[in-house]
Design an enzyme around this catalytic site. Structure first.
Site, PDB file in Angstrom:
ATOM      1  N   SER A 158       8.912  -0.763   1.648  1.00  0.00           N
ATOM      2  CA  SER A 158       7.716  -0.837   2.754  1.00  0.00           C
ATOM      3  C   SER A 158       7.081  -2.167   2.602  1.00  0.00           C
ATOM      4  CB  SER A 158       6.998   0.103   2.876  1.00  0.00           C
ATOM      5  OG  SER A 158       5.449   0.042   3.743  1.00  0.00           O
ATOM      6  N   TYR A 171       1.664   6.766   0.165  1.00  0.00           N
ATOM      7  CA  TYR A 171       2.644   6.170   0.702  1.00  0.00           C
ATOM      8  C   TYR A 171       3.253   4.668  -0.079  1.00  0.00           C
ATOM      9  CZ  TYR A 171       6.231   4.043   4.171  1.00  0.00           C
ATOM     10  OH  TYR A 171       7.251   3.823   4.887  1.00  0.00           O
TER      11      TYR A 171
END
Ligand code: NDP
Length: 254
Positions: A158, A171
């Protein structure tokens, strides 16, 4: 080397014909789109995911599309033990004798909140699913991957794994870990010449996870999973054989 799909690359029909590919998070979002696309190109797909019903729907779709019989592995990656990963490896060894690739799509978002307030329980759950599971699943599969003449493992990263961002907490940290895992494994296995590891940042994509992270966003402004799948397809195909240890973008900035 450019860090995205080579311009003009298109999957040739049947280009994954002899491949056995494991996809995690195969019941939804990007993992589902990968599983369906790989099966259409001739791969035998092992569908791993948390929700049996979703896996069955993907299984049925592959059969309707005329794909090869997939395997289904319902597994909660937040709670899977090394013994269970070893059992899965044994099962795949019995069935297929090798594995030609893994695409790790399963992940959870956790909380979007300041580090100061981050709950220890959520932190651990995000780390288990997003970082520990890809590591220990890959570790258990290494003998099968080494048995392939040409294997490719794709981790999903990401943008917040490349550069940390406020409030993305566990995350972001898990995805930074994934970038590192990719580099370590690629470096360790490069001498084999038959097994490679890369990471993909999908970019903003129209899925349940994205909607949870950005509830006010109009999903119709985003690429669909099907639109970003070609980079994953290229990476599991032999056309990308020279690519190892890279961090690629499915939606590079112009
Ligand atoms: P989705 O939430 O749509 O899908 C995630 C998948 O992971 C689901 O199939 C889900 O299963 C599965 N999963 C979650 N927890 C577990 C678990 N404990 N055990 C087994 N499976 C689990 O996410 P996306 O498709 O959007 O994300 C795919 C990957 O791409 C992720 O790694 C994500 O971090 C990354 N990514 C996505 C972006 C985006 O914009 N969409 C942007 C950047 C990165 P179930 O449906 O059964 O819960």
């Amino acid at each position: 080397m450019s860090n995205t799909l080579p311009a003009g690359w298109q999957a040739r029909p049947g280009c994954l014909n002899d491949k056995i590919l494991l996809v995690t998070g195969a019941g939804d979002g990007i993992g589902r789109a990968c599983a369906l696309a790989f099966a259409k190109l001739g791969a035998t797909v092992v569908l791993l995911g948390r929700t049996q019903d979703k896996l069955e729907a993907v299984y049925d779709q592959i059969k309707r599309d005329g794909g090869k019989e997939p395997a289904m592995v319902p597994l909660n990656l937040a709670a899977t033990t090394p013994v269970e990963y070893a059992q899965l490896a044994d099962m795949l060894d019995t069935e297929f004798h090798r594995l030609d690739g893994i695409v790790h799509c399963a992940a959870v978002l956790g909380d979007i909140t300041p580090m100061e307030l981050y709950s220890a329980e959520t932190w651990s759950q995000v780390m288990r699913v997003n970082l520990d599971a890809p590591v220990f699943l890959t570790q258990a599969m290494l003998p099968l991957l080494k048995a392939s003449p040409s294997a490719s493992v794709v981790f999903t990263s990401s943008s917040v794994g490349r550069k940390g961002r406020a409030f993305w907490g566990a995350y972001a940290v898990s995805k930074a870990g994934i970038e590192s895992v990719t580099q370590v494994l690629a470096d360790e296995m490069e001498h084999l010449g038959t097994l490679r590891f890369n990471a993909v940042n999908p970019g903003a994509t129209r899925t349940t996870m994205r909607a949870k992270a950005y509830p006010a966003e109009n999903p119709l402004t985003l690429k669909t999973p099907d639109e970003i799948v070609p980079l994953f397809t290229w990476l599991v195909s032999d056309d990308s054989r020279a690519v190892n240890g890279q961090s690629l973008d499915a939606q590079p900035k112009p």
